[in-house]
Design a protein around this motif. Structure first.
Motif, short mmCIF file in Angstrom:
data_model
loop_
_atom_site.label_atom_id
_atom_site.label_comp_id
_atom_site.label_asym_id
_atom_site.label_seq_id
_atom_site.Cartn_x
_atom_site.Cartn_y
_atom_site.Cartn_z
N THR A 139 0.62 -1.36 -0.17
CA THR A 139 0.16 -0.17 0.20
C THR A 139 0.45 1.56 0.49
O THR A 139 0.40 2.67 0.18
CB THR A 139 -1.39 -0.13 1.20
N GLY A 140 2.11 1.29 0.06
CA GLY A 140 3.09 2.18 0.30
C GLY A 140 3.95 3.10 -1.20
O GLY A 140 4.50 3.29 -1.19
N VAL A 141 3.68 1.98 -2.04
CA VAL A 141 3.93 1.97 -3.52
C VAL A 141 3.79 2.58 -3.99
O VAL A 141 4.08 3.82 -4.68
CB VAL A 141 3.67 0.86 -3.68
N ALA A 142 1.99 3.35 -4.02
CA ALA A 142 1.65 4.61 -4.47
C ALA A 142 2.76 6.10 -4.84
O ALA A 142 2.86 6.54 -4.57
CB ALA A 142 0.40 4.59 -4.26
N ASP A 143 3.12 5.98 -3.52
CA ASP A 143 3.41 7.29 -2.73
C ASP A 143 5.05 7.06 -3.68
O ASP A 143 5.48 8.43 -2.93
CB ASP A 143 3.69 7.54 -0.71
N LEU A 144 5.62 6.35 -3.77
CA LEU A 144 7.18 6.37 -4.27
C LEU A 144 6.63 6.75 -5.88
O LEU A 144 8.27 6.76 -6.10
CB LEU A 144 7.59 4.89 -3.90
N THR A 169 2.21 0.00 -15.35
CA THR A 169 1.81 1.21 -16.15
C THR A 169 1.28 2.09 -15.79
O THR A 169 1.08 3.06 -16.33
CB THR A 169 1.30 0.01 -17.72
N ASP A 170 0.66 1.23 -14.32
CA ASP A 170 -0.73 2.65 -14.31
C ASP A 170 -0.93 2.23 -12.74
O ASP A 170 -0.98 1.42 -12.42
CB ASP A 170 -2.12 2.41 -15.19
N PRO A 171 -1.10 3.25 -11.87
CA PRO A 171 -0.85 3.13 -10.98
C PRO A 171 -2.23 1.99 -10.18
O PRO A 171 -2.80 1.74 -9.50
CB PRO A 171 -1.17 4.40 -9.92
N ALA A 172 -3.32 2.32 -10.82
CA ALA A 172 -4.56 1.88 -11.16
C ALA A 172 -4.38 -0.18 -10.99
O ALA A 172 -5.34 -0.20 -10.37
CB ALA A 172 -5.48 1.57 -12.15
N GLN A 173 -2.54 -0.48 -10.98
CA GLN A 173 -2.54 -1.62 -11.18
C GLN A 173 -2.32 -2.13 -9.82
O GLN A 173 -2.91 -3.35 -9.79
CB GLN A 173 -1.95 -1.95 -12.41
N LEU A 174 -1.98 -1.33 -9.21
CA LEU A 174 -1.78 -1.77 -7.52
C LEU A 174 -2.86 -2.89 -6.78
O LEU A 174 -2.20 -3.47 -6.59
CB LEU A 174 -2.13 -0.64 -6.78
N PRO A 175 -4.47 -1.93 -6.63
CA PRO A 175 -5.03 -3.08 -5.42
C PRO A 175 -4.72 -4.73 -6.46
O PRO A 175 -5.30 -5.52 -5.53
CB PRO A 175 -6.93 -2.14 -5.78
N ALA A 176 -4.88 -4.63 -7.67
CA ALA A 176 -5.34 -6.28 -8.10
C ALA A 176 -3.68 -6.87 -7.83
O ALA A 176 -3.66 -8.12 -6.87
CB ALA A 176 -5.24 -6.47 -9.61
N TRP A 177 -2.50 -6.04 -7.67
CA TRP A 177 -1.64 -6.85 -7.55
C TRP A 177 -1.26 -6.39 -5.80
O TRP A 177 -1.27 -7.73 -5.52
CB TRP A 177 -0.28 -5.40 -7.92
N GLY A 178 -2.03 -6.42 -5.15
CA GLY A 178 -2.39 -6.42 -3.52
C GLY A 178 -2.87 -7.38 -3.22
O GLY A 178 -2.28 -8.58 -2.70
N ARG A 179 -4.01 -7.87 -4.08
CA ARG A 179 -4.34 -9.12 -4.04
C ARG A 179 -3.49 -10.64 -3.82
O ARG A 179 -3.77 -11.09 -3.20
CB ARG A 179 -5.95 -8.93 -4.62
#
Length: 401
Positions: A139-144, A169-179
């Protein structure tokens, strides 16, 4: 005869170690065996027990029980060694070090296996500079991301088999990656995306001297997941591959690695070779089998010769061997054809397709979710190997629902 305690030794390792004069006590975790071998795990462990000179089962996740099992098994041992999965490796080396029976220092193993520790060491030593940042949780990746140009590579620091490695390629991928990282609680890395052909360097270290067994060319599948579509062993020696190999040796020197196999992944960028990661073990994905087919060299046995202080290396020359992985559309398998035609080809060494009608073909997101493979032997060069792999893929037809 030297006594060796090995954590999760594969059956072939036991035979090779005994051939080099070691008496083997094997420690295995039934849960780890199930992860690797599925329904065949109980039979696999029975065969390990029959081969080994001593045998114990313990849950690696129970650190107290795991520690005590190693200490108990090691009372009459000369060495304790773990060259299996990285997740349970460091504790074994820590206990071995406390007992004075370690093959390598825990620090050297941690620096190779832990992606964050390795990246930090390379930065501090000015080796293979790669821009990176780290967060304690995904969850801290977006800030980096503001400090990087997209795309970037995001990955957990302490998982193996390409699990959780993603081209973002897009911050929108982060929630799926977190799952996808569910159950993983360690730090994660954000790294600049390295562009260029990718290789792995297979090495054996004997008494602190690092020997290059060979360079493997890695063929990546479709992004965003960094799952290999295949490996080619027998990469010819060129100025570029010499640079790649030299960088792997520089890393092993930097971490103080003393004995045994290492598998180091390197991308040859426009600015020169850059290390992706490394592991204190033989390469996975049947790379040792490719080495045997291409060079007639038994690297599994050679690593036990290294432990005994003997240097064994392949002769120059040889052919190219290739493992090509299958990736079919995901879904329920209705029909498959062409497998017998593939097996009849004279250049096919082995074919593995572990599915039958009614089974589900998963989406390929890690090395554990690929759909089988073919191993090709006796290829003159990489071009011929890849052409033969294309021919095999064209022969196999699957219908999925």
């Amino acid at each position: 005869m030297a006594n060796l305690v090995m954590v999760m030794p594969y059956q072939a390792y036991i035979r090779k170690a005994q051939a080099e004069g070691f008496r083997i006590t094997a420690l295995w975790d039934p849960a780890e065996a199930r992860r690797l071998f599925g329904a065949q795990a109980p039979e696999y462990l029975r065969q390990v027990e029959a081969l080994a000179d001593g045998f114990r089962l313990v849950a690696f996740a129970d650190q107290a029980a795991y520690t005590e099992a190693i200490r108990s098994a090691a009372r009459e041992a000369d060495h304790v060694w773990h060259v299996g999965s990285e997740e349970s490796m460091l504790l074994a080396h820590d206990v071995a070090d406390e007992l004075g029976k370690a093959v390598n220092s825990p620090r050297s193993v941690a620096l190779l296996n832990d992606k964050l520790a390795m990246r930090t060491l390379l930065r501090d030593k000015g080796i293979s500079a790669v821009r990176f940042a780290t967060a304690d949780h995904w969850t801290g990746v977006a800030d980096l991301l503001a400090g990087f140009e997209l795309p970037v590579v995001v990955k957990p620091a302490a998982l193996s088999a390409s699990r959780g490695v993603l081209l973002l390629t897009d911050p929108a991928q982060l929630p799926a990656w977190g799952r996808e990282l569910a159950g993983y609680a360690g730090p994660v890395l954000v790294e600049e995306y390295l562009r260029g052909p990718e290789f792995s360097v297979e090495t054996l270290t004997v008494r602190g001297e690092h020997h290059v067994v060979g360079v493997t060319r890695k063929l990546l599948g479709p992004l965003p997941h960094f799952v290999e579509r295949g490996h080619l062993f027998g990469e010819p020696e060129t100025p570029e591959t010499r640079q790649v190999a030299a960088l792997a040796v520089e890393l092993l020197d930097a971490v103080g690695y003393r004995c045994g196999p290492a598998h180091t992944e390197v991308v040859l960028t426009a600015a020169g070779p850059r290390i992706v990661e490394s592991q204190a073990r033989l390469g996975g994905d049947k790379i040792p089998d490719l080495i045997a087919l291409a060079r007639g060299f038994d690297v599994k046995r050679a690593m036990f010769a290294a432990l005994a202080g003997r240097t064994s290396l392949p002769a120059p020359g040889g052919s190219v061997a290739h493992i090509a992985y299958f990736s079919f559309p995901a879904g329920t398998l209705r029909r498959v054809s062409g497998l017998d035609a593939v097996r009849a080809l004279d250049f096919v060494h082995a074919l593995h397709f572990p599915f039958a009608p009614g089974d589900v073909l998963p989406e390929t997101v890690s090395s554990k979710t690929r759909h089988g493979h073919v191993i090709l032997a006796g290829c003159a060069d990489a071009a011929e190997a890849q052409a033969r792999a294309d021919r095999v893929r064209a022969l196999i037809e699957v219908e999925v629902r």
